[in-house]
Design a protein around this motif. Structure first.
Motif, PDB file in Angstrom:
ATOM      1  N   GLY A 178      81.332  13.128   7.651  1.00 54.58           N
ATOM      2  CA  GLY A 178      81.497  11.679   7.567  1.00 54.58           C
ATOM      3  C   GLY A 178      80.335  10.979   6.888  1.00 54.58           C
ATOM      4  O   GLY A 178      80.297   9.740   6.873  1.00 54.58           O
ATOM      5  N   GLY A 179      79.387  11.735   6.358  1.00 49.83           N
ATOM      6  CA  GLY A 179      78.246  11.144   5.672  1.00 49.83           C
ATOM      7  C   GLY A 179      77.227  10.506   6.598  1.00 49.83           C
ATOM      8  O   GLY A 179      76.426   9.678   6.162  1.00 49.83           O
ATOM      9  N   LEU A 180      77.229  10.890   7.874  1.00 52.11           N
ATOM     10  CA  LEU A 180      76.308  10.316   8.856  1.00 52.11           C
ATOM     11  C   LEU A 180      75.083  11.209   9.023  1.00 52.11           C
ATOM     12  O   LEU A 180      75.120  12.407   8.718  1.00 52.11           O
ATOM     13  CB  LEU A 180      77.017  10.148  10.194  1.00 52.11           C
ATOM     14  CG  LEU A 180      78.297   9.288  10.146  1.00 52.11           C
ATOM     15  CD1 LEU A 180      78.987   9.280  11.500  1.00 52.11           C
ATOM     16  CD2 LEU A 180      77.969   7.870   9.697  1.00 52.11           C
ATOM     17  N   ASP A 181      74.008  10.636   9.531  1.00 46.99           N
ATOM     18  CA  ASP A 181      72.766  11.405   9.650  1.00 46.99           C
ATOM     19  C   ASP A 181      72.251  11.502  11.087  1.00 46.99           C
ATOM     20  O   ASP A 181      71.093  11.852  11.313  1.00 46.99           O
ATOM     21  CB  ASP A 181      71.678  10.818   8.750  1.00 46.99           C
ATOM     22  CG  ASP A 181      71.348   9.363   9.092  1.00 46.99           C
ATOM     23  OD1 ASP A 181      71.940   8.836  10.060  1.00 46.99           O
ATOM     24  OD2 ASP A 181      70.510   8.767   8.384  1.00 46.99           O
ATOM     25  N   GLY A 182      73.083  11.223  12.050  1.00 48.88           N
ATOM     26  CA  GLY A 182      72.636  11.343  13.436  1.00 48.88           C
ATOM     27  C   GLY A 182      73.793  11.226  14.397  1.00 48.88           C
ATOM     28  O   GLY A 182      74.903  10.811  14.005  1.00 48.88           O
ATOM     29  N   PRO A 183      73.590  11.660  15.648  1.00 51.58           N
ATOM     30  CA  PRO A 183      72.340  12.132  16.245  1.00 51.58           C
ATOM     31  C   PRO A 183      71.797  13.399  15.592  1.00 51.58           C
ATOM     32  O   PRO A 183      72.550  14.339  15.328  1.00 51.58           O
ATOM     33  CB  PRO A 183      72.709  12.400  17.722  1.00 51.58           C
ATOM     34  CG  PRO A 183      73.950  11.586  17.957  1.00 51.58           C
ATOM     35  CD  PRO A 183      74.678  11.583  16.654  1.00 51.58           C
ATOM     36  N   ALA A 184      70.485  13.403  15.363  1.00 47.81           N
ATOM     37  CA  ALA A 184      69.859  14.483  14.627  1.00 47.81           C
ATOM     38  C   ALA A 184      70.040  15.830  15.309  1.00 47.81           C
ATOM     39  O   ALA A 184      70.180  16.860  14.639  1.00 47.81           O
ATOM     40  CB  ALA A 184      68.371  14.179  14.438  1.00 47.81           C
ATOM     41  N   GLU A 185      70.060  15.860  16.651  1.00 49.16           N
ATOM     42  CA  GLU A 185      70.154  17.146  17.334  1.00 49.16           C
ATOM     43  C   GLU A 185      71.502  17.823  17.088  1.00 49.16           C
ATOM     44  O   GLU A 185      71.600  19.055  17.107  1.00 49.16           O
ATOM     45  CB  GLU A 185      69.894  17.004  18.828  1.00 49.16           C
ATOM     46  CG  GLU A 185      70.957  16.266  19.606  1.00 49.16           C
ATOM     47  CD  GLU A 185      70.636  16.216  21.098  1.00 49.16           C
ATOM     48  OE1 GLU A 185      70.919  17.208  21.804  1.00 49.16           O
ATOM     49  OE2 GLU A 185      70.091  15.181  21.531  1.00 49.16           O
ATOM     50  N   LEU A 186      72.546  17.037  16.833  1.00 51.30           N
ATOM     51  CA  LEU A 186      73.850  17.616  16.546  1.00 51.30           C
ATOM     52  C   LEU A 186      73.888  18.193  15.131  1.00 51.30           C
ATOM     53  O   LEU A 186      74.433  19.281  14.908  1.00 51.30           O
ATOM     54  CB  LEU A 186      74.951  16.577  16.728  1.00 51.30           C
ATOM     55  CG  LEU A 186      75.096  16.017  18.138  1.00 51.30           C
ATOM     56  CD1 LEU A 186      76.213  14.979  18.182  1.00 51.30           C
ATOM     57  CD2 LEU A 186      75.366  17.135  19.143  1.00 51.30           C
TER      58      LEU A 186
END
Length: 306
Positions: A178-186
């Protein structure tokens, strides 16, 4: 930028093998026609896997170090799932000539570091030119005199438990898609799985009757145990270890998402399991897998179904 084409095949091999420390299982490592590996048990657990650019990893999502860690982890986890101790990996690497030498070096750093987590070594392999990057990994392991833990040992009346994080890689993949950058741990979980390598020996010590690596989705992989054992597995959704960070789709990710390389096992009824193992259901007479009493169809990764 120094490229692999400019360095040449044997120059690349020399550069990469210098980055590979050898553990006690290796009698003769890279540099000859084949490696020599100790097999004190006189049996060898063996597994192999392929990772193809664009299908198993994307260069815009993952760097070479993470790709190396992931390639090693998914094979080391398969050895552990047999109740064995990983000893060595053999790596086949195909890549374009214009790939930078640094990229290949970082890939091998990732392979070596993940092996170190599991007590294994990269003992050899091969490199060839190709139009896209493909990584072939063969993993070997030692049973230490014990019988293998297979998928076919589950019996009615036993409990089903999981060890390791579940659903994180799947949620990370959805974020990246989806072009998202977080949550980083995922996102980090998708790029670099963290199998609990101690789970194999631990499961054996706890009396496990069946064990497998969760790579294609929990329901699908439990289906393999059910089929091999001739039983039905009943999962209780309320007992699933769904982390809050997974969000509103957490249960879906936990049940059907793959590539976390957690472990699922069956244990005799009444087994006292440590907190790291979450009891999520039971083994009954019948066939297939059910969640809260409802029979489930195919629900996980299949290379030829999607």
């Amino acid at each position: 930028m120094e490229t692999i084409g400019a360095l040449g095949e044997f120059g690349l091999i020399a550069r990469l093998t210098r980055r590979l420390p050898q553990g006690p299982a290796v009698v003769l490592g890279p540099g000859d026609d084949a490696a020599v590996v100790r097999a004190p048990d006189r049996r060898v657990v063996a597994t192999t896997d392929l990772l193809v650019e664009g299908r198993h990893f994307r260069l815009d999502w993952s760097g070479p170090y993470d790709i190396g860690r992931k390639a090693a982890a998914q094979n080391l986890a398969d050895v552990v799932a047999m109740g064995a101790r990983p000893t060595v990996l053999l790596i086949g690497l195909a890549l374009p000539a214009d790939t930078s030498v640094e990229w290949a070096e970082r890939l091998y750093d990732g392979l070596a570091d993940e092996c170190a987590r599991a007590g294994a070594s990269v003992a050899g392999g091969d490199v060839v030119g190709a139009s896209e990057i493909t990584i072939a990994v063969t993993a070997l392991g030692d049973l230490g005199g014990e019988p293998p833990l297979t998928r076919s040992g589950a019996r009615p009346g036993e409990v089903v438990a999981v060890r390791g994080r579940i659903g994180h890689s799947s949620a990370g993949l959805d974020l990246l898609s989806g072009g998202l950058d977080g949550p980083a741990e995922l996102i980090e979980a998708h790029r670099r799985p963290q199998p609990p390598y101690e789970a194999g020996e631990e499961a054996r010590a706890l009396g496990a009757t069946a064990l497998m690596d969760v790579s294609d989705g929990l329901l699908q992989d439990l289906g393999h145990i059910a089929s091999a054992s001739g039983v039905r597995i009943e999962v209780e959704s309320a007992a699933m270890p769904v982390a809050d960070v997974l969000g509103p789709d957490g249960l879906r990710h936990a049940l059907t998402g793959g590539e976390d390389h957690a472990f699922a096992a069956t244990f005799p009824a009444g087994s006292v399991l440590p907190p790291a193992w979450s009891v999520i259901g039971r083994v009954t007479e019948g066939e297939g897998v059910a969640v809260d009493g409802r029979r489930q169809g195919p629900a996980g990764w299949d290379h030829f179904r999607r």
